[in-house]
Scaffold this motif. Structure first.
Motif, PDB file in Angstrom:
ATOM      1  N   MET A 145     -27.161  46.352 -77.381  1.00  0.00           N
ATOM      2  CA  MET A 145     -26.177  47.355 -77.780  1.00  0.00           C
ATOM      3  C   MET A 145     -24.944  46.646 -78.327  1.00  0.00           C
ATOM      4  SD  MET A 145     -24.520  50.426 -75.498  1.00  0.00           S
ATOM      5  CE  MET A 145     -26.099  51.216 -75.288  1.00  0.00           C
ATOM      6  N   ALA A 177     -41.344  48.947 -75.754  1.00  0.00           N
ATOM      7  CA  ALA A 177     -40.536  49.893 -74.990  1.00  0.00           C
ATOM      8  C   ALA A 177     -39.079  49.455 -74.918  1.00  0.00           C
ATOM      9  CB  ALA A 177     -41.118  50.037 -73.579  1.00  0.00           C
ATOM     10  N   TRP A 178     -38.839  48.150 -74.821  1.00  0.00           N
ATOM     11  CA  TRP A 178     -37.471  47.644 -74.730  1.00  0.00           C
ATOM     12  C   TRP A 178     -36.679  47.969 -75.998  1.00  0.00           C
ATOM     13  CZ3 TRP A 178     -35.770  45.136 -70.297  1.00  0.00           C
ATOM     14  CH2 TRP A 178     -34.481  44.597 -70.346  1.00  0.00           C
ATOM     15  N   MET A 221     -36.973  50.516 -77.798  1.00  0.00           N
ATOM     16  CA  MET A 221     -36.620  51.936 -77.785  1.00  0.00           C
ATOM     17  C   MET A 221     -35.512  52.232 -76.775  1.00  0.00           C
ATOM     18  SD  MET A 221     -38.758  52.937 -80.050  1.00  0.00           S
ATOM     19  CE  MET A 221     -38.600  54.709 -79.909  1.00  0.00           C
ATOM     20  N   ASP A 222     -35.401  51.377 -75.745  1.00  0.00           N
ATOM     21  CA  ASP A 222     -34.415  51.634 -74.693  1.00  0.00           C
ATOM     22  C   ASP A 222     -33.955  50.308 -74.092  1.00  0.00           C
ATOM     23  OD1 ASP A 222     -32.822  52.888 -72.809  1.00  0.00           O
ATOM     24  OD2 ASP A 222     -34.481  53.219 -71.397  1.00  0.00           O
ATOM     25  N   PRO A 223     -33.149  49.528 -74.826  1.00  0.00           N
ATOM     26  CA  PRO A 223     -32.711  48.221 -74.307  1.00  0.00           C
ATOM     27  C   PRO A 223     -31.716  48.383 -73.164  1.00  0.00           C
ATOM     28  CG  PRO A 223     -31.590  48.728 -76.362  1.00  0.00           C
ATOM     29  CD  PRO A 223     -32.601  49.815 -76.163  1.00  0.00           C
ATOM     30  N   LEU A 224     -31.632  47.346 -72.336  1.00  0.00           N
ATOM     31  CA  LEU A 224     -30.663  47.339 -71.240  1.00  0.00           C
ATOM     32  C   LEU A 224     -29.387  46.668 -71.726  1.00  0.00           C
ATOM     33  CD1 LEU A 224     -30.038  47.853 -68.223  1.00  0.00           C
ATOM     34  CD2 LEU A 224     -30.872  45.526 -67.783  1.00  0.00           C
ATOM     35  N   LYS A 258     -41.903  46.810 -66.990  1.00  0.00           N
ATOM     36  CA  LYS A 258     -40.652  47.059 -67.716  1.00  0.00           C
ATOM     37  C   LYS A 258     -39.593  47.653 -66.783  1.00  0.00           C
ATOM     38  CE  LYS A 258     -38.231  50.049 -70.744  1.00  0.00           C
ATOM     39  NZ  LYS A 258     -38.002  51.498 -70.848  1.00  0.00           N
ATOM     40  N   HIS A 259     -39.974  48.630 -65.975  1.00  0.00           N
ATOM     41  CA  HIS A 259     -39.031  49.238 -65.040  1.00  0.00           C
ATOM     42  C   HIS A 259     -38.493  48.198 -64.065  1.00  0.00           C
ATOM     43  CE1 HIS A 259     -37.332  52.247 -62.258  1.00  0.00           C
ATOM     44  NE2 HIS A 259     -37.759  51.416 -61.311  1.00  0.00           N
ATOM     45  N   ARG A 266     -35.988  45.659 -65.532  1.00  0.00           N
ATOM     46  CA  ARG A 266     -34.664  46.272 -65.652  1.00  0.00           C
ATOM     47  C   ARG A 266     -33.999  46.375 -64.277  1.00  0.00           C
ATOM     48  NH1 ARG A 266     -33.839  49.394 -70.555  1.00  0.00           N
ATOM     49  NH2 ARG A 266     -32.366  50.697 -69.416  1.00  0.00           N
TER      50      ARG A 266
END
Length: 720
Positions: A1, A25-26, A28-31, A309-310, A313
């Protein structure tokens, strides 16, 4: 981000199926705040489900290779093309084969297994079915050798499990399709082929018999030779190709670590975390779950990916972890050589072409999931802005490297007011470097350059930026002397700053040391993005080469292909082939000291091809030398993939400006205006010496291409 400081390093070791899905997946929704790194020996990873179909000829190479470079670009991750050889858990570092260690806060290992066998002669004459990429490459080479009549179409497969039988049928089918009469033999130490139920076994044996695949059971291999496999108490099996598919073997480097293990496989718990280590995870065939034993099958890694992935994170952010519960049984889909397959689950067996079509849909859907990546979104359009803002926002995103340079026309206008050289300054602005006369009569050149990052990996970027900056000294025939580094890091924690700078400094010292130069200092700061630059000096006993020394009839020699700008622009947009990007970056990171030594001894004029493209830099020689040039389009080397991308109207953001500044070439080839980063040296050498120069370049392990001539006439470049 964008704008969020980086505070934690997540490292994925290996490009297995689970990691590939995590990358998708990362993206699409990075930390926010996590820097993601992927380490793998190659830019792609083969998909196991399609390998037998590829071997049989039903799929091309591109069909089964997962493009890790594109996935990393999508995920905002840095990709390191190298092989892991160890883990230092105390220092939290991944030890690599070809470069310094990479630090981590959280790491996951998904490196698969291998099928190399401890049989005399196997290392020299055999090939394991895993890693899949090595086997697939050896199979393609074997087909070429058979087609050329260099070897007989004789294959031995050691191991009569599902994998061995599947590959044996695929190879027999493909050899028949190629017009050969194959002799394929499966060698199984047990009493029968294994891994399936009785009904499925009968179907497989019948299919193998129909393809002419022989099965030797109760056979123990004693030695693998170049043309045969020796068995205990049985006649040897003729084999120009020996494939090992008997069991799953862990990588040796894992056994040498202090990781908790079961027979060389990494022991993990229900959360996929390494037993006793909250910072490490392992998944896929390289891992073992003592509480839930399961076969080595890709389906488990695929289904573990969401939980992995979960939990990654969670480990990075302090959240709660989930438990993964692998299924007790799974669907086996086995290729039968032709476009036919066998399905087995819960003791039920079905086979035929319709099973192949089902398997094909499943496999293609998996690959589509990893290749159909959403396009990157540009900056949000403001509701109100000054005139011209919307037009610039609608144009191409600003490229990195030399694609981010100010155009030549604008730059020359800005430099027009610089005073003429005087005192020790022999030449100033307008050439690759300024030239200073030293009191002892020798000369020193000095130049500065910096680059916005073209890759996420700081170490690779540091190598490229070092080579690029040294190009100004090499282009003047000077020996690099010292360098000052300027490094801008994106905002990050002190720990990540230390890791990043350590990697950058190691790369810089390696490149400068190989060039005979020394890093003597520099400056660091934090900013919006990674930027690396240098001030470089070099020395030469005689007057350095400039762009002004070209003579009529001189041959034009280029040391590197063009097209880096279009490939990097396509990579930024997620359109480039990862193999092309990987090959390009490797070339850009290599020094040109040997090329400079060969060319500098004979050239009348020389420059390096960088931001203004081949046409712009050749025009600079023409203008300064008062000559015209003929450029032979068909002889200009181009990086793999660049031509296709250019024809698809992909270009660097600087290309239109370069095209306008260079003027017409009497033809149209947009790659000639493509900005190059760490581009080749362009030298004007005496025509009679051109062949000798090219030969000396080859002897030095370098490339050289004669691409045109200088000639009498107005300072224009003509394309022929």
């Amino acid at each position: 981000m964008s704008g969020v400081p980086l505070t934690r390093d997540l490292v994925l070791v290996g490009g297995g199926h689970a990691h590939a899905l995590v990358l998708k997946a990362w993206g699409m929704d990075p930390l926010p705040g996590a820097r993601l790194t992927v380490i793998n020996p190659g830019p792609t990873a083969p998909y196991t489900g399609m390998l037998p179909g590829h071997v049989a000829g039903h799929y091309g190479r591109d069909d089964l290779e997962i493009d890790l470079v594109r996935l990393c670009r999508h995920a905002g991750a840095r990709f390191i093309e190298d092989r892991a050889v160890g883990i230092d858990r105390a220092a939290r570092q991944v030890i690599l084969e070809g470069r310094g260690p990479v630090g981590y806060d959280v790491a996951s290992i998904d490196v698969g297994i291998h099928a190399r066998m401890e049989i005399p002669g196997f290392a020299a004459h055999g090939i394991g079915a895993k890693p899949l990429d090595r086997y697939a490459a050896r199979w393609r080479r074997f087909l070429e050798e058979v087609a050329a009549g260099e070897v007989a179409p004789e294959v031995a497969v050691i191991g009569g499990g599902v994998a061995g039988c599947e590959l044996a049928m695929a190879m027999a089918f493909r050899l028949r399709q190629e017009g050969a009469t194959p002799q394929v033999t499966v060698i199984e130490r047990g009493a029968r082929i294994s891994g399936v139920g009785e009904k499925a076994r009968r179907v497989m044996l019948a299919e193998m018999a129909a393809l002419g695949v022989a099965v030797r059971t109760g056979a123990r291999v004693t030695e693998v030779c170049a043309d045969r496999v020796k068995l205990e108490g049985q006649e040897p099996v003729a084999a120009a190709l020996c494939v090992g598919a008997a069991g799953a073997f862990p990588h040796n480097w894992i056994a040498r670590t202090d990781l908790p293990q079961r027979e060389g496989f990494i022991e993990v718990g229900p959360d996929l975390g390494v037993t006793g280590d909250r910072a490490l995870f392992a998944v896929g065939d390289c891992a073992v779950m003592p509480h839930a034993p399961r076969p080595k099958a890709g389906v488990f890694a695929v289904r573990a990916a969401p939980v992995l992935k979960h939990n990654l994170r969670a480990a990075l952010s302090g959240g709660a972890r989930k438990t993964w519960r692998p299924q007790k049984d799974y669907l086996k889909l086995i290729s039968l050589g032709d476009k036919s397959a066998l399905a087995e689950k819960f003791g039920l067996t079905f086979s035929g072409p319709y099973m192949w079509r089902w398997k094909d849909r499943i496999d293609r859907a998996f690959m589509e999931k990893l290749s159909n990546l959403p396009k990157m979104q540009g900056p949000a359009r403001p509701a109100e802005a000054a005139e011209g803002v919307w037009e610039m926002l609608a144009s191409k995103p600003l490229c990195g490297g030399c694609g981010a340079k100010v155009g030549g026309g604008v730059l020359s206008g800005a430099l027009s007011g610089i005073a003429a050289p005087e005192g020790p300054v022999v030449t100033g602005a307008g050439d690759d470097a300024a030239v200073l006369r030293q009191p002892d009569g020798t000369f020193q050149v000095i130049s500065t350059d910096h680059l916005r990052a073209v890759v996420e990996d700081p170490a690779t970027m540091a190598r490229i930026a070092s080579v690029h900056a040294l190009g100004d000294a090499w282009a003047m025939g000077a020996k690099p002397q010292v360098a000052l580094a300027q490094v801008i890091l994106p905002q990050m924690s002190a720990a990540l700053q230390a890791r990043t700078l350590a990697e950058i400094m190691e790369s810089i010292r390696a490149v400068l040391g190989a060039a005979g130069a020394q890093l003597v200092g520099g400056h660091t700061t934090m900013g919006a993005e990674l930027t690396i630059g240098f001030t470089v000096t070099g020395t030469r006993d005689e007057m350095p080469l400039t762009v002004a020394g070209g003579r009529p009839g001189d041959a034009l020699i280029l040391t590197r292909p063009i097209g880096s700008g279009v490939i990097l622009a396509a990579d930024m947009e997620g359109q480039a082939d990862g193999r092309d990007v990987s090959a390009l970056l490797a070339r850009m990171a290599r020094t040109q000291a040997r090329e400079a030594e060969v060319l500098g001894a004979v050239a009348h004029a020389m420059t390096d091809v960088t931001g203004f493209g081949l046409a712009g830099h050749l025009r600079a020689i023409c203008v300064a030398s008062g000559l015209g040039a003929v450029l032979w389009r068909d002889r200009v080397p181009v990086y793999a993939g660049a031509r296709e991308l250019s024809e698809a109207v992909v270009s660097s953001s600087l290309m239109p400006t370069n095209r306008a500044d260079a003027g017409t070439l009497g033809g149209e080839d947009l790659l000639l205006y493509d900005p190059q980063t760490a581009g080749g040296l362009l030298a004007a050498v005496p025509a009679l010496e051109a062949e000798g120069v090219l030969a000396r370049l080859r002897e030095a392990g370098c490339e050289g291409f004669e691409i045109g001539r200088l000639e009498e006439g107005p300072p224009e470049v003509t394309l022929k």
